[in-house]
Motif scaffolding. Structure first.
Motif, PDB file in Angstrom:
ATOM      1  N   LEU A 250       0.852  -1.180   0.000  1.00  0.00           N
ATOM      2  CA  LEU A 250       0.000   0.000   0.000  1.00  0.00           C
ATOM      3  C   LEU A 250       0.892   1.236   0.000  1.00  0.00           C
ATOM      4  N   PRO A 251       0.383   2.387  -0.500  1.00  0.00           N
ATOM      5  CA  PRO A 251      -0.936   2.591  -1.100  1.00  0.00           C
ATOM      6  C   PRO A 251      -0.897   2.360  -2.597  1.00  0.00           C
ATOM      7  N   TYR A 252      -2.031   2.505  -3.223  1.00  0.00           N
ATOM      8  CA  TYR A 252      -2.119   2.467  -4.684  1.00  0.00           C
ATOM      9  C   TYR A 252      -3.324   3.301  -5.106  1.00  0.00           C
ATOM     10  N   ASP A 253      -3.278   3.777  -6.338  1.00  0.00           N
ATOM     11  CA  ASP A 253      -4.388   4.558  -6.895  1.00  0.00           C
ATOM     12  C   ASP A 253      -5.343   3.679  -7.682  1.00  0.00           C
TER      13      ASP A 253
ATOM     14  N   ARG B 109       2.750   7.547 -10.942  1.00  0.00           N
ATOM     15  CA  ARG B 109       3.351   7.181 -12.228  1.00  0.00           C
ATOM     16  C   ARG B 109       3.959   5.781 -12.215  1.00  0.00           C
ATOM     17  N   VAL B 110       3.888   5.119 -11.088  1.00  0.00           N
ATOM     18  CA  VAL B 110       4.563   3.831 -10.954  1.00  0.00           C
ATOM     19  C   VAL B 110       3.579   2.678 -11.054  1.00  0.00           C
TER      20      VAL B 110
ATOM     21  N   PHE C 261       5.038   6.565 -17.388  1.00  0.00           N
ATOM     22  CA  PHE C 261       4.842   5.546 -16.362  1.00  0.00           C
ATOM     23  C   PHE C 261       6.145   4.767 -16.167  1.00  0.00           C
ATOM     24  N   PHE C 262       6.373   4.344 -14.943  1.00  0.00           N
ATOM     25  CA  PHE C 262       7.618   3.673 -14.601  1.00  0.00           C
ATOM     26  C   PHE C 262       7.340   2.358 -13.883  1.00  0.00           C
ATOM     27  N   ILE C 263       8.312   1.476 -13.962  1.00  0.00           N
ATOM     28  CA  ILE C 263       8.248   0.257 -13.178  1.00  0.00           C
ATOM     29  C   ILE C 263       9.640  -0.070 -12.670  1.00  0.00           C
ATOM     30  N   PHE C 264       9.706  -0.450 -11.400  1.00  0.00           N
ATOM     31  CA  PHE C 264      10.927  -0.959 -10.797  1.00  0.00           C
ATOM     32  C   PHE C 264      10.784  -2.472 -10.704  1.00  0.00           C
ATOM     33  N   THR C 265      11.810  -3.178 -11.125  1.00  0.00           N
ATOM     34  CA  THR C 265      11.753  -4.635 -11.055  1.00  0.00           C
ATOM     35  C   THR C 265      13.164  -5.176 -10.947  1.00  0.00           C
ATOM     36  N   SER C 266      13.304  -6.471 -10.905  1.00  0.00           N
ATOM     37  CA  SER C 266      14.634  -7.060 -10.891  1.00  0.00           C
ATOM     38  C   SER C 266      15.195  -7.059 -12.307  1.00  0.00           C
ATOM     39  N   PRO C 267      16.511  -6.918 -12.458  1.00  0.00           N
ATOM     40  CA  PRO C 267      17.095  -6.903 -13.804  1.00  0.00           C
ATOM     41  C   PRO C 267      16.723  -8.129 -14.637  1.00  0.00           C
ATOM     42  N   ALA C 268      16.540  -9.276 -13.980  1.00  0.00           N
ATOM     43  CA  ALA C 268      16.215 -10.496 -14.709  1.00  0.00           C
ATOM     44  C   ALA C 268      14.855 -10.413 -15.397  1.00  0.00           C
ATOM     45  N   LEU C 269      13.943  -9.603 -14.828  1.00  0.00           N
ATOM     46  CA  LEU C 269      12.603  -9.486 -15.401  1.00  0.00           C
ATOM     47  C   LEU C 269      12.472  -8.328 -16.378  1.00  0.00           C
ATOM     48  N   ALA C 270      13.508  -7.518 -16.503  1.00  0.00           N
ATOM     49  CA  ALA C 270      13.439  -6.351 -17.383  1.00  0.00           C
ATOM     50  C   ALA C 270      13.049  -6.711 -18.815  1.00  0.00           C
ATOM     51  N   PRO C 271      13.607  -7.772 -19.416  1.00  0.00           N
ATOM     52  CA  PRO C 271      13.235  -8.101 -20.797  1.00  0.00           C
ATOM     53  C   PRO C 271      11.741  -8.361 -20.985  1.00  0.00           C
TER      54      PRO C 271
ATOM     55  N   SER D  24      13.691  12.410  -8.437  1.00  0.00           N
ATOM     56  CA  SER D  24      12.319  12.543  -8.903  1.00  0.00           C
ATOM     57  C   SER D  24      11.305  12.192  -7.826  1.00  0.00           C
ATOM     58  N   SER D  25      10.071  12.550  -8.119  1.00  0.00           N
ATOM     59  CA  SER D  25       8.974  12.227  -7.216  1.00  0.00           C
ATOM     60  C   SER D  25       8.416  10.840  -7.490  1.00  0.00           C
ATOM     61  N   VAL D  26       9.016  10.121  -8.438  1.00  0.00           N
ATOM     62  CA  VAL D  26       8.577   8.755  -8.699  1.00  0.00           C
ATOM     63  C   VAL D  26       8.730   7.944  -7.423  1.00  0.00           C
TER      64      VAL D  26
END
Length: 333
Positions: A27-30, A50-51, A86-96, A207-209
Motif C-alpha cells: 500500500l498505497p495504490y491509486d 506514475r509507478v 509511467f515507470f516500473i521498478f523490477t529485478s534486472p532479470a525481469l526487465a526483458p 524525482s517524485s517517482v
C-alpha cells in the motif's frame, strides 16, 4: 477482461496472488486491477501515481497476453488522469519481459532495474536540445524551497569554474512552495549569471517517482538502492547529453538523507567520469543557511531576519500577495 479489484474477496485474492509470486502486497495504490478466470484471480497489477507495481500473472497463465492487458489498462487509466509517463521498478532479470511491452530500460543496478513506458526520457532531453552547450559543463540539482543566498552562493561558485552550468530544479510537489513558484524564484535569482541555464528535472533526477519496495527482501536497503538508481540515471543519460563533467553539491549538516545522498555521489559518480565538488555551506546570522531555516522563520512571522538569508528577488516574492498565500497557511512541508 481487466476489472477493478474493490471487494474484500478481490483484495484477498490479490494479496494471495502477489504473495505466491514471492512479492509483498504494498500500500498505497491509486488503481488495483486484475483478470479473473472461473472466479479465480489469475493476473493483478497496481498503479501508484506514475509507478506500475505488483504486476503478477499466475504461473499457469504466463506466456500469454494477460500481463500486456493489465499494463494497458493501468496505463489507460493513468492517461485519463493526465499522467503522461509511467515507470516500473523490477529485478534486472525481469526487465526483458517488460521491454517486450513497450517499456524502455532506463538504468539497472545490482538488484533493481528502472524502466519507463514509452519514450518520455527522449522527449524530455529533446525539449532542451537548443540548450545543450559544448565544453566541460557542470550541474547543480536543488529543490530551492525557497531559493536562498546559500543556493545562490553554490551556483555562483559552480558557474565560475565550468564552461556552462545547468541548474536543475526538482519538479516534485512535496514542498511548501509549488514547483512553478520555486522555478520562478530560481530563474529570477540567477538571471544575471550568463553561463547558467535553469532546467526542471521532470521525473529523471531526484524525482517524485515513488520507489516501491514490494520486490525487495526485508533486509535490502531501499533508500540506498533508490539513490544508486537516481545517480546512475544521471551519470548515464543526463550528464552525457549536457556534457556535464562535474556535479556540485553543498555540505549537509542538517538532513541525514541528504548527507547520505552526498556520500553516494562521491562513491558512484567519479568512477563514471563525473567529478563531485562539495562546497562548505554558506553561513549567515551565525548559522548555516538553509531553506528549512527560512521556512521556520516564515511560520514564526520573523520576516525581518529573512532578508539576510534570501536574495532580493526571493524576498520580493515571499512578501508578495502570491507568496504570502503560499506560506501563510501554517503548513510545515
Amino acid at each position: 477482461m481487466v476489472t477493478s479489484l474493490l471487494s474484500t474477496d478481490d483484495l484477498s485474492q490479490a494479496q494471495a496472488l502477489v504473495a505466491e509470486s514471492g512479492l509483498r502486497f504494498e500500500l498505497p495504490y491509486d488503481d488495483l486491477v486484475g483478470v479473473f478466470e472461473a472466479g479465480r484471480l489469475v493476473a493483478v497489477g497496481a498503479r501508484q501515481g506514475r509507478v506500475l507495481k505488483m504486476l503478477v500473472v499466475a504461473p499457469a497463465h504466463q506466456g500469454g497476453t494477460l500481463l500486456d492487458e493489465v499494463v494497458t489498462e493501468l496505463v489507460g487509466r493513468g492517461y485519463q488522469e493526465g499522467i503522461d509517463s509511467f515507470f516500473i521498478f523490477t529485478s534486472p532479470a525481469l526487465a526483458p519481459s517488460f521491454e517486450s511491452l513497450n517499456f524502455n530500460l532506463l538504468v539497472a543496478s545490482g538488484k533493481t532495474a528502472l524502466l519507463e513506458y514509452g519514450d518520455g526520457l527522449r522527449r524530455y532531453l529533446a525539449r532542451y536540445s537548443r540548450q545543450v552547450f559544448p565544453g566541460s559543463n557542470g550541474a547543480v540539482v536543488a529543490n530551492c524551497n525557497p531559493f536562498t543566498v546559500g543556493h545562490r552562493y553554490l551556483v555562483e561558485e559552480a558557474a565560475s569554474s565550468v564552461d556552462h552550468l545547468y541548474l536543475f530544479v526538482v519538479r516534485e510537489e512535496r514542498s511548501l512552495f509549488p514547483f512553478p513558484a520555486r522555478l520562478r524564484m530560481v530563474q529570477e535569482g540567477t538571471a544575471d549569471l550568463e553561463n547558467v541555464t535553469v532546467l526542471d528535472t521532470s521525473w529523471y533526477a531526484v524525482s517524485s517517482v515513488t520507489f516501491p519496495t514490494y520486490f525487495l527482501k526485508d533486509d535490502d536497503p531501499a533508500c540506498a538502492i533508490q539513490m544508486e538508481l537516481d545517480l546512475l540515471l544521471f551519470a548515464t543519460r543526463i550528464a552525457p547529453y549536457f556534457h556535464i563533467a562535474t556535479r556540485f553539491i553543498g555540505s549537509e549538516p542538517f538532513s541525514r538523507t541528504t548527507a547520505e545522498y552526498n556520500r553516494a555521489m562521491h562513491r558512484i559518480l567519479p568512477p563514471m567520469g563525473i567529478g563531485v565538488r562539495e562546497l562548505e555551506r554558506k553561513s549567515a546570522v551565525g548559522a548555516a543557511v538553509s531553506a528549512s531555516r527560512v521556512r521556520e522563520m516564515l511560520m514564526r512571522g520573523e520576516l525581518e531576519g529573512i532578508a539576510e538569508l534570501v536574495p532580493v528577488s526571493t524576498l520580493d516574492f515571499l512578501l508578495s500577495s502570491e507568496g504570502i498565500k503560499i506560506w501563510d497557511k501554517g503548513g510545515d512541508k
